[in-house]
Enzyme design. Sequence first.
Site, PDB file in Angstrom:
ATOM      1  CE  LYS A  13      34.109  39.263  46.718  1.00  0.00           C
ATOM      2  NZ  LYS A  13      33.028  38.753  47.541  1.00  0.00           N
ATOM      3  NE  ARG A  88      34.754  32.558  46.780  1.00  0.00           N
ATOM      4  CZ  ARG A  88      34.280  33.471  45.935  1.00  0.00           C
ATOM      5  NH1 ARG A  88      35.063  34.016  45.042  1.00  0.00           N
ATOM      6  NH2 ARG A  88      33.010  33.818  45.991  1.00  0.00           N
ATOM      7  NE  ARG A 127      24.701  39.523  43.509  1.00  0.00           N
ATOM      8  CZ  ARG A 127      25.863  39.187  44.055  1.00  0.00           C
ATOM      9  NH1 ARG A 127      26.786  40.103  44.268  1.00  0.00           N
ATOM     10  NH2 ARG A 127      26.092  37.934  44.407  1.00  0.00           N
ATOM     11  NE  ARG A 160      26.296  35.321  41.140  1.00  0.00           N
ATOM     12  CZ  ARG A 160      27.402  35.582  41.849  1.00  0.00           C
ATOM     13  NH1 ARG A 160      28.012  36.740  41.706  1.00  0.00           N
ATOM     14  NH2 ARG A 160      27.878  34.708  42.698  1.00  0.00           N
ATOM     15  NE  ARG A 171      27.396  32.667  46.755  1.00  0.00           N
ATOM     16  CZ  ARG A 171      26.677  33.654  46.204  1.00  0.00           C
ATOM     17  NH1 ARG A 171      25.366  33.505  46.009  1.00  0.00           N
ATOM     18  NH2 ARG A 171      27.248  34.765  45.848  1.00  0.00           N
TER      19      ARG A 171
HETATM   20  P1  AMP Z   1      31.601  35.184  43.029  1.00  0.00           P
HETATM   21  O1  AMP Z   1      31.118  35.777  41.747  1.00  0.00           O
HETATM   22  O2  AMP Z   1      32.955  35.714  43.453  1.00  0.00           O
HETATM   23  O3  AMP Z   1      30.575  35.278  44.140  1.00  0.00           O
HETATM   24  O4  AMP Z   1      31.841  33.624  42.759  1.00  0.00           O
HETATM   25  C1  AMP Z   1      30.765  32.780  42.379  1.00  0.00           C
HETATM   26  C2  AMP Z   1      31.153  31.336  42.606  1.00  0.00           C
HETATM   27  O5  AMP Z   1      32.277  30.998  41.775  1.00  0.00           O
HETATM   28  C3  AMP Z   1      31.598  30.977  44.018  1.00  0.00           C
HETATM   29  O6  AMP Z   1      30.491  30.725  44.879  1.00  0.00           O
HETATM   30  C4  AMP Z   1      32.420  29.720  43.749  1.00  0.00           C
HETATM   31  O7  AMP Z   1      31.567  28.614  43.477  1.00  0.00           O
HETATM   32  C5  AMP Z   1      33.134  30.057  42.445  1.00  0.00           C
HETATM   33  N1  AMP Z   1      34.423  30.732  42.716  1.00  0.00           N
HETATM   34  C6  AMP Z   1      34.734  32.042  42.454  1.00  0.00           C
HETATM   35  N2  AMP Z   1      35.988  32.319  42.840  1.00  0.00           N
HETATM   36  C7  AMP Z   1      36.493  31.179  43.352  1.00  0.00           C
HETATM   37  C8  AMP Z   1      37.746  30.840  43.947  1.00  0.00           C
HETATM   38  N3  AMP Z   1      38.724  31.750  44.118  1.00  0.00           N
HETATM   39  N4  AMP Z   1      37.929  29.552  44.355  1.00  0.00           N
HETATM   40  C9  AMP Z   1      36.953  28.631  44.190  1.00  0.00           C
HETATM   41  N5  AMP Z   1      35.734  28.891  43.684  1.00  0.00           N
HETATM   42  C10 AMP Z   1      35.498  30.150  43.256  1.00  0.00           C
END
Ligand code: AMP
Length: 216
Positions: A13, A88, A127, A160, A171
């Site tokens: 993404k 999400r 990554r 990360r 996740r």
């Molecule tokens: P990402 O960078 O999209 O992989 O997001 C990293 C982390 O941020 C996720 O594992 C969640 O803990 C939190 N997060 C990101 N987007 C959301 C969302 N829409 N709702 C809830 N938690 C989120």
Amino acid sequence: MHLILLGAPGSGKGTAAADLVKIYGIPHISTGDMFREAIKNQTELGKIAKELIDNGKFVPDEVTCGLVKDRLSQDDCKKGFLLDGFPRNINQADKLNDILKELGMKLDATIDLDVDHKLIIQRIVNRRLCSKCDASYNLVTKKPKKDGICDVCGAPLIQRKDDNEETIKTRLAIYSEQTEPLIEYYKKRNLLITIDSNKSAEHTTNLIVEALKKFN
Ligand code: AMP
């Protein structure tokens, strides 16, 4: 163009989003990036988000939806947006419908990046991200020219904290349970575009651009 980018962690993404926002001139709205920024700046939001994110758990919907509403209300979103990592779950998708209605906006498409789950763990543990400009690398498929250093801006690369095998499993489990139902949700609304994201990042972007031609 008003778009959502859907897909499991590690589906590509972030990389696709970086290409698409350049191509279409729309803002990239990544809730994950917004939370990481808040954590870096030690804001109230950052304090709420830190432990949840480190453990692969979701930030509460109320907090996340409020953040997205504020962001979509900003002027640069008038020309469109690319939402990455939001919604999400079904509740967030329903809330997004309300927000868009309130702001007089309409979604054009939801792009689902479809990737073999076996590939995901390999992609995520390898990554690396630039600590300054967020450029993304992979130690196997997209190595930086100089070990540990960003090709674009020369800053050190970081991993990360939630990109470890243990957290990825959490996740992915939460993704299957809560996020995957959104595929059906948007399919029913005739908004879904499914893209094969098993090959290179370039291939994925080309497929998306081709699929979005009907909106130009
Ligand atoms: P990402 O960078 O999209 O992989 O997001 C990293 C982390 O941020 C996720 O594992 C969640 O803990 C939190 N997060 C990101 N987007 C959301 C969302 N829409 N709702 C809830 N938690 C989120």
